[in-house]
Write an enzyme that holds these catalytic residues in place. Sequence first.
Site, short mmCIF file in Angstrom:
data_model
loop_
_atom_site.label_atom_id
_atom_site.label_comp_id
_atom_site.label_asym_id
_atom_site.label_seq_id
_atom_site.Cartn_x
_atom_site.Cartn_y
_atom_site.Cartn_z
N GLY A 16 -12.78 4.95 -8.51
CA GLY A 16 -14.16 4.99 -9.38
C GLY A 16 -15.01 5.99 -8.69
N PHE A 115 4.82 8.38 8.45
CA PHE A 115 4.87 7.18 7.63
C PHE A 115 6.26 7.06 6.89
CE2 PHE A 115 1.59 4.19 6.39
CZ PHE A 115 0.64 4.48 7.26
N GLN A 242 5.24 -3.72 -5.27
CA GLN A 242 5.52 -3.56 -3.94
C GLN A 242 5.19 -4.64 -3.01
OE1 GLN A 242 3.77 -0.15 -1.36
NE2 GLN A 242 5.70 0.57 -1.61
N HIS A 244 4.83 -5.07 1.09
CA HIS A 244 4.68 -4.38 2.10
C HIS A 244 5.56 -5.22 3.33
CE1 HIS A 244 3.38 -2.43 5.77
NE2 HIS A 244 2.60 -1.33 4.97
N LEU A 254 -2.47 -7.23 6.26
CA LEU A 254 -1.59 -6.09 6.29
C LEU A 254 -1.60 -5.68 7.85
CD1 LEU A 254 0.36 -4.31 4.72
CD2 LEU A 254 -1.63 -2.66 5.09
N GLU A 257 1.48 0.41 8.28
CA GLU A 257 2.93 1.10 8.59
C GLU A 257 2.53 2.04 9.55
OE1 GLU A 257 4.80 2.12 4.75
OE2 GLU A 257 5.81 3.76 5.85
N ARG A 288 9.28 1.19 1.82
CA ARG A 288 8.80 -0.46 1.93
C ARG A 288 9.79 -1.07 1.34
NH1 ARG A 288 2.32 1.03 1.15
NH2 ARG A 288 2.07 1.62 3.40
N HIS A 357 1.56 -6.28 -1.94
CA HIS A 357 0.74 -5.17 -1.50
C HIS A 357 0.23 -4.23 -2.51
CE1 HIS A 357 -0.85 -2.51 1.26
NE2 HIS A 357 -0.23 -1.58 0.83
N ARG A 399 6.22 3.06 -4.04
CA ARG A 399 5.09 4.06 -3.61
C ARG A 399 5.56 4.02 -2.23
NH1 ARG A 399 0.45 3.60 -0.98
NH2 ARG A 399 0.07 1.24 -0.95
C1 LIG Z 1 -4.92 -3.97 3.27
C2 LIG Z 1 -4.39 -2.66 2.73
C3 LIG Z 1 -4.22 -1.54 3.44
C4 LIG Z 1 -3.78 -0.46 2.57
N1 LIG Z 1 -3.53 0.88 3.24
C5 LIG Z 1 -3.58 1.86 2.67
C6 LIG Z 1 -3.30 3.15 3.42
O1 LIG Z 1 -3.49 3.29 4.60
N2 LIG Z 1 -3.02 4.36 2.74
C7 LIG Z 1 -2.93 4.34 1.40
O2 LIG Z 1 -2.44 5.10 0.71
N3 LIG Z 1 -2.98 3.09 0.69
C8 LIG Z 1 -3.37 1.99 1.27
N4 LIG Z 1 -3.43 0.81 0.62
C9 LIG Z 1 -3.45 0.90 -0.86
C10 LIG Z 1 -4.84 1.33 -1.26
O3 LIG Z 1 -5.69 1.22 -0.42
C11 LIG Z 1 -5.37 0.77 -2.74
O4 LIG Z 1 -4.09 0.88 -3.54
C12 LIG Z 1 -6.49 1.57 -3.11
O5 LIG Z 1 -7.43 1.42 -2.35
C13 LIG Z 1 -7.15 0.99 -4.47
O6 LIG Z 1 -8.13 1.49 -5.04
P1 LIG Z 1 -8.77 1.59 -6.39
O7 LIG Z 1 -9.91 2.53 -6.27
O8 LIG Z 1 -7.67 1.89 -7.44
O9 LIG Z 1 -9.26 0.23 -6.54
P2 LIG Z 1 -10.10 -0.83 -5.46
O10 LIG Z 1 -10.56 -0.14 -4.13
O11 LIG Z 1 -9.33 -2.05 -5.20
O12 LIG Z 1 -11.51 -1.02 -6.02
C14 LIG Z 1 -11.43 -1.72 -7.26
C15 LIG Z 1 -13.03 -1.93 -7.89
O13 LIG Z 1 -12.92 -2.49 -9.17
C16 LIG Z 1 -13.86 -3.37 -9.17
N5 LIG Z 1 -13.63 -4.19 -10.32
C17 LIG Z 1 -12.46 -4.90 -10.56
N6 LIG Z 1 -12.55 -5.59 -11.58
C18 LIG Z 1 -13.58 -5.62 -11.99
C19 LIG Z 1 -14.42 -6.44 -12.99
N7 LIG Z 1 -13.81 -7.17 -14.05
N8 LIG Z 1 -15.63 -5.94 -13.25
C20 LIG Z 1 -16.39 -5.15 -12.42
N9 LIG Z 1 -15.62 -4.63 -11.38
C21 LIG Z 1 -14.42 -4.81 -11.20
C22 LIG Z 1 -14.06 -3.89 -8.04
O14 LIG Z 1 -15.31 -4.45 -7.74
C23 LIG Z 1 -13.58 -2.79 -7.06
O15 LIG Z 1 -14.92 -2.08 -7.04
C24 LIG Z 1 -3.70 -0.37 1.13
C25 LIG Z 1 -4.18 -1.53 0.49
C26 LIG Z 1 -4.56 -2.77 1.15
C27 LIG Z 1 -4.60 -4.10 0.33
#
Ligand SMILES: Cc1cc2nc3c(=O)[nH]c(=O)nc-3n(C[C@H](O)[C@H](O)[C@H](O)COP(=O)(O)OP(=O)(O)OC[C@H]3O[C@@H](n4cnc5c(N)ncnc54)[C@H](O)[C@@H]3O)c2cc1C
Length: 585
Positions: A16, A115, A242, A244, A254, A257, A288, A357, A399
Amino acid sequence: MIKTYDVVIVGAGGAGLRAAVEIPKEYSCAVISKVYPPRSHTGTAQGGVCAALSNMEEDSWENHAFDTVKGSDYLGDQDSIEVMCRDAIRAIIELEHMGMPFSRNDKGLIAQRFFGGHTKPEDKNDPYGKRVPVKRSCYSADRTGHVMLQTLFENSIKNQVTFYSEYFVTDLLVENGVCKGVVAFDIANSEVQIFQAKAVLFATGGYGRVFRITSNAHAGTGDGSSLVYNAGLPLEDMEFFQFHPTGLWKLGILVSEAARGEGGILKNKDGERFMARYAPSVMDLAPRDMVSRAIITEIREGRGIRGSDGTDYVLLDLTHLGKEVIDEKLPEITGFARTYLGVEPTTEPIPIQPTAHYAMGGIPTNTDCEVLLNEKGDTVKGLYAAGECACVSVHGANRLGTNSLLDLVVFGRRGGKAIAEFLKTAAFSDISEKADEKTRELIDRLLTSAGNERAVSIRTELQNNMMEDCGVFRSEAGLKKMIVKLEELKERYKNISIQDKSRVFNTELVEAIELNNLLNNAEATLYGAYNRTESRGAHSREDYPKRDDQDWMKHSFAFKKDSGAPEIKYKPVVITRYQPMERKY
Ligand SMILES: Cc1cc2nc3c(=O)[nH]c(=O)nc-3n(C[C@H](O)[C@H](O)[C@H](O)COP(=O)(O)OP(=O)(O)OC[C@H]3O[C@@H](n4cnc5c(N)ncnc54)[C@H](O)[C@@H]3O)c2cc1C
């Protein structure tokens, strides 16, 4: 009163905010987030973000693209994958220029590490011959997502975006294939607000909270995908979720990796490095889906370790890395092991188990992030999606690590650019003052209902059963059982009530609405999993253990029906240069 913006972005995670940075200042842009923006799940990402920069050793975007296609078990659309891997290099340099503090190698360049599934051919002249791991993932210690999110947050403030923090989006206004805006309520006082917009981008993240053991934040309830599904639009490839391999035992928090990228080793109760049996060439650095299945197989065959509570785990051993490497490169995750399990990772192995995950499936889009209306590729005017809630599809059936943060910045930017182009000619659509009625009724109904069901018990049953019957391994019998359970839970949901009747920061109200979103995501996942009679990537059917390219080289598109099973249609996979091969590591 209706609030009007040229663009409304729902979600303040990496996707976003990267889109928000791209919207030209002459347009008004609101970012709505149910959590305070830097608390979005992106901030918890640990291990890295990949690009074939060749800072540590020779690499190429074509190597990266091939790995991503193979990692996806050939379900990823190859045109999208090429877009992402080719653009990755530019995207990382751009983040550096925005101010993201990457860790450095001894030449002062952005450092990169191993990775899972990221490889290159051992012999350059034999691109499809034996492959060896390659250092491709850029990182900031094990806090990569944290610094990325902060950087993007600062840059979107600089770009004069208006934030609506702690606003919960409850409705998507789409009519006749045209998006008009969204409806949200302010969590602070439950006041409902209509947002009219020429363009809306969903970047609402994943839905890991459908499962009991998950690495996902509490907010990972799939609200965006659920709203799209409710609006009669399809969800793509939801059966691919997925796990993890390395979540902290019992908790699911988590352990990146990166721990294995830096040399960590998985061991069973006999101290055996069991991955040697499952993926002889890359071992602990296999993708994974394979490592998670290997761990569950070890446990099922009696080589796990039984914990005090009767559940089983295996071990992640980092002790041979030495305190210096651990403290410099893996400070955060080793801190978690100390805090939550009382284990000292410099001297003891860490108990781990697979944790839910990442959603490979989600809201279908094309490479400009325009949301698809159907499996034929028609688009919804003015509606976009990016990040984990979207399915472009670059990750296919599985992924690769560090490809998600990359997906956020590549497609977040592309979505922002496509919106900027669209705004040059777009106009506002008429919106009724009553567009918020559905949300008002929903809130009133939940606050006044005298039903005898509690959200927490329905959610717990959903999470336990999904974990059991729709997790790492699946079978017809288990999925059938889960379908019966889900239909029961959906029925019971109609009868929920909440105890907190206040309109001020009513988190019970928020959770009740989120639960409905979890049920929707579970529905699409479960029926998709039941329907797909093959094993591919993260979707592993014990009764259909083989990948079936003859019948199943296709994406599933689930459309919600009034009750029961969704209608499932299909879209062919885009193949450009890589023909499907057996997936061995
Ligand atoms: C612990 C962890 C470690 C990770 N490590 C890695 C890594 O090292 N490398 C990698 O590539 N990926 C990693 N991933 C995966 C990756 O981080 C996520 O897939 C990614 O950050 C998701 O980003 P996003 O912008 O799609 O959503 P998010 O960052 O999940 O943000 C979602 C947003 O939507 C908003 N939202 C949701 N529903 C509503 C609603 N109804 N109304 C208003 N707002 C809403 C939330 O407030 C938030 O701001 C990891 C994931 C986790 C959980």
